[in-house]
Design a protein around this motif. Structure first.
Motif, mmCIF file in Angstrom:
data_model
loop_
_atom_site.group_PDB
_atom_site.id
_atom_site.type_symbol
_atom_site.label_atom_id
_atom_site.label_comp_id
_atom_site.label_asym_id
_atom_site.label_seq_id
_atom_site.Cartn_x
_atom_site.Cartn_y
_atom_site.Cartn_z
ATOM 1 N N ASP A 139 1.729 -6.168 3.593
ATOM 2 C CA ASP A 139 3.084 -6.610 3.903
ATOM 3 C C ASP A 139 4.027 -5.412 3.971
ATOM 4 O OD1 ASP A 139 2.174 -9.237 3.871
ATOM 5 O OD2 ASP A 139 2.749 -9.541 1.774
ATOM 6 N N LYS A 140 3.810 -4.452 3.049
ATOM 7 C CA LYS A 140 4.642 -3.257 2.989
ATOM 8 C C LYS A 140 3.746 -2.028 2.838
ATOM 9 C CE LYS A 140 7.445 -5.310 -0.259
ATOM 10 N NZ LYS A 140 8.321 -5.207 -1.411
ATOM 11 N N VAL A 163 0.865 -1.183 0.000
ATOM 12 C CA VAL A 163 0.000 0.000 0.000
ATOM 13 C C VAL A 163 0.898 1.229 0.000
ATOM 14 C CG1 VAL A 163 -1.727 1.339 1.279
ATOM 15 C CG2 VAL A 163 -1.924 -1.152 1.162
ATOM 16 N N VAL A 164 0.586 2.160 -0.901
ATOM 17 C CA VAL A 164 1.300 3.432 -0.996
ATOM 18 C C VAL A 164 0.299 4.530 -0.634
ATOM 19 C CG1 VAL A 164 2.613 4.987 -2.493
ATOM 20 C CG2 VAL A 164 2.758 2.499 -2.847
ATOM 21 N N TYR A 205 4.452 2.775 12.859
ATOM 22 C CA TYR A 205 4.004 1.487 12.324
ATOM 23 C C TYR A 205 5.132 0.706 11.653
ATOM 24 C CZ TYR A 205 -0.870 2.591 13.224
ATOM 25 O OH TYR A 205 -2.079 2.882 13.836
ATOM 26 N N GLY A 206 6.339 1.245 11.650
ATOM 27 C CA GLY A 206 7.449 0.574 10.989
ATOM 28 C C GLY A 206 7.369 0.632 9.476
ATOM 29 N N ASP A 207 6.668 1.649 8.951
ATOM 30 C CA ASP A 207 6.503 1.807 7.511
ATOM 31 C C ASP A 207 7.684 2.575 6.921
ATOM 32 O OD1 ASP A 207 4.019 0.602 7.908
ATOM 33 O OD2 ASP A 207 2.937 2.515 7.918
#
Length: 132
Positions: free
Chosen positions: A78-79, A50-51, A102-104
């Protein structure tokens, strides 16, 4: 589940041109609150990647952090990549803070059009490559 989903504003629309394999939920000119009002019926946002591009159109009356957290809580991927707006340093900080919590991954816009807001074609290509 989508392979790739791009959500947000006009920068999201432009990014999808360089990631045609991605589905897109975006509208030019939308701020974070407008996006949530218009697209929350699409929740949850589920894809392998997701972007997210939101914040460039936010103004003092928009509760940017709360709106972005609402979107992120509804995102299952996942990303997750966040395109950092080229303007509004306080909004840039919010986007980075939400992504980090969120670790994104954050993607700054490296090359801009003359309006100093939207990526140039090379900028969009860079975003497309970095969001894979």
């Amino acid at each position: 589940m989508w392979e790739c989903l791009i959500v947000g504003d006009s920068i999201a629309v432009g990014t999808q041109r360089f990631r045609p394999e991605c589905a897109v939920y975006a509208k030019g000119g939308y701020n974070s609150g407008q996006w949530n009002k218009s697209f929350s019926d699409r929740f949850p946002l589920e894809a392998k990647t997701v972007v997210i591009s939101l914040g460039s159109n936010d103004y003092a009356g928009v509760k940017t952090e709360a709106e972005l957290i609402r979107i992120r809580r509804a995102t299952f991927a996942d990303k997750v990549f966040w395109i950092v707006p080229a303007i509004k340093p306080h909004i840039q900080d919010i986007v980075k803070r939400v992504a980090e919590s969120y670790g994104d991954t954050v993607i700054p816009i490296k090359s801009l059009q003359q309006d100093q807001v939207h990526p140039s074609w090379n900028g969009y290509k860079d975003i497309a490559e970095r969001s894979k």
